[in-house]
Design a protein around this motif. Sequence first.
Motif, mmCIF file in Angstrom:
data_model
loop_
_atom_site.group_PDB
_atom_site.id
_atom_site.type_symbol
_atom_site.label_atom_id
_atom_site.label_comp_id
_atom_site.label_asym_id
_atom_site.label_seq_id
_atom_site.Cartn_x
_atom_site.Cartn_y
_atom_site.Cartn_z
ATOM 1 N N PHE A 184 14.344 -74.733 89.453
ATOM 2 C CA PHE A 184 15.336 -74.830 88.593
ATOM 3 C C PHE A 184 17.096 -75.274 89.849
ATOM 4 C CE2 PHE A 184 19.107 -74.782 85.762
ATOM 5 C CZ PHE A 184 18.682 -75.714 84.934
ATOM 6 N N ALA A 187 15.839 -78.211 91.652
ATOM 7 C CA ALA A 187 15.893 -79.213 90.297
ATOM 8 C C ALA A 187 17.261 -80.130 90.169
ATOM 9 C CB ALA A 187 14.994 -78.762 89.240
ATOM 10 N N ASP A 188 17.733 -78.748 90.054
ATOM 11 C CA ASP A 188 19.374 -79.075 89.422
ATOM 12 C C ASP A 188 20.523 -79.889 90.420
ATOM 13 O OD1 ASP A 188 21.459 -78.915 87.063
ATOM 14 O OD2 ASP A 188 22.992 -77.783 88.959
ATOM 15 N N THR A 191 18.946 -83.362 90.859
ATOM 16 C CA THR A 191 19.706 -84.388 89.705
ATOM 17 C C THR A 191 20.939 -85.044 89.787
ATOM 18 O OG1 THR A 191 17.518 -83.447 87.545
ATOM 19 C CG2 THR A 191 19.435 -84.635 86.965
ATOM 20 N N ARG A 221 13.829 -87.221 87.763
ATOM 21 C CA ARG A 221 14.529 -86.340 87.955
ATOM 22 C C ARG A 221 15.143 -85.363 86.909
ATOM 23 N NH1 ARG A 221 13.287 -85.406 93.453
ATOM 24 N NH2 ARG A 221 14.289 -86.644 94.862
ATOM 25 N N GLN A 225 13.869 -81.345 86.317
ATOM 26 C CA GLN A 225 14.718 -80.564 86.214
ATOM 27 C C GLN A 225 13.930 -79.692 84.958
ATOM 28 O OE1 GLN A 225 19.033 -81.364 86.175
ATOM 29 N NE2 GLN A 225 19.017 -79.326 85.352
#
Length: 580
Positions: A184, A187-188, A191, A221, A225
């Motif tokens: 996570f 992914a953050d 992004t 993206r 996320q």
Amino acid sequence: MKRPVLRALRRDPRVLVRLGLWSVLESAPALLIGLAVARAIDDGFAAGRPATGLAWLAVLGGAWLVAAVGAQRVVLAVAAIVEPFREDLLSHVVEGALDRSAAPGPGTEASAVARSNLQVELARDALASVVTVVRSFVFTAVSVLLGLMTLIPQVLVLVLPPFAAGLGLFLLSLPVLARRQRAFLLADERTAESVTAVAGGLRDIAACAAEERAAAAVGRRVTEQAEAGRALARVTAVRTLSLAVGGWSPAVLVLAGTPWLLSEGAGAGVILGALAYVTQSLAPALDNLVEGLGVSGVRLWVSLDRIEESARTGADRPLAAGDRLPAAHGGAELRGVTFAYGPHAEPVIAGLDLSVPDGDHLAVVGPSGIGKSTLAGLIAGVLRPDAGEVLVGGVPADRLAPAERVLIPQEAYVFRGSLMENLTYLARAGAGQVDEAVAAVGLAGLVERLGGYRAEIRPALLSPGERQLVALARAYLTPARLIVLDEATCHLDPVAEARAEEAFARRGGTLLVIAHRPASALRARRVLVMDGTRVRLGTHGELLASSPLYAGLVGRWDPRTSSAEAPPGTRPDAPSGHAA
């Protein structure tokens, strides 16, 4: 990844002892709450003795006061663990950034450093939370079990199995939770980078009519996320299940088992006391553990992993122009080197060719201002030649990795901090290695006078010679294969100077000494004489016979000064020549 945490916990055993003692006081209510409630009811109010009941409640109130004092001290003890941990991590990040700062290539941008520093702060806060909740859980759980055994041992049959099952379920879910949390966070970050790139290029995107393409890239993206967030939420739900099993089902079982407990001799007060233990101490302790490890523990794991990953990325990326390089050995080679302090100044060194083989011990002598320190700076990579090249281990000296060489000037650098921090900030060294370095360079007397390695140093209160000894021991501990001592022993007496230079000679590697006393030249394997018109290289005996300047310097050397004066007839401002 685990080493920084273990190092922080093992750094000072006395802190752990204090933490344990204060935790005992803090857990006093967990030990007494059920017993006090049971005795207040059964022996006090239910028996018609309200004074006894109030006395037991007063005991419980006193335990809370004691716990408040313990909680305050626990915070200080935890801070004594996590602050050095933060400094270690921050030093690791800063050292890595400094190693790559000369190269504005991939991986050295300021945002990467800022993210690493943010990860350090997250790791510090997470470790503080983990230490606090794990410690609290252990002491509370032990206190509750002791209290239940004192109250009525049979109740453990109802409490222990579901409690152990809930705890085990949570611990089994932690690795999966950590992986999902890491996914996570990654992914953050992706992004955020994508959105930042689009925001910075809006004008170009509009000019190229690439709005849909940019929106699709950012959308991918965001979708990634969101999927990572949902996967994390599914694993996080296990925390709620483990808390229900381990924290609240014991209370239900105690209530359901009340008839059996009454048949075993328990009174109403004992039943309420057991429920108080479970609901007021055990369940909240498990709740705090699940929340602390499930959030802070995972955050600590991910933060340390990201810090280490950043370090590996910086270390493993392809070399770019300006990157620092490792040396094949500790030897130095100067080829046609010329250097002047300014475009219109006369060269201090001109057309110098010099070979210093790996493992050599070379002393450099000459009158004041002749260029000895300039030569040291060129070999150490601090100065760049105007012409020619300086190689150390086959690598240009100005591109040499910092760990490959050490230059110690006359005025040694010592910073305010502990003696151990001053000795080891250039190397990761164990206590045995530090002891060896201290003994080798003759620093043991200062260590004893200061009161040990943990003593705080105030540079202004140290003599110049003491500061030089600290710097020498620090250099001795480094893995550097080239040591340059630019009159780095000028404030030491002859005996201490001899001891330090002989220690570096035994240490191995290449040693270059800008000589302060003639004895330094006598100890060296070879001597380089800089005489203003040319340089001569040879042994002490050879130069006494072939170099009038060297013979004059040795004969006129004044041990009370930092350098020799040039004999009449020499030209200390003339350029240097070649070394045979």
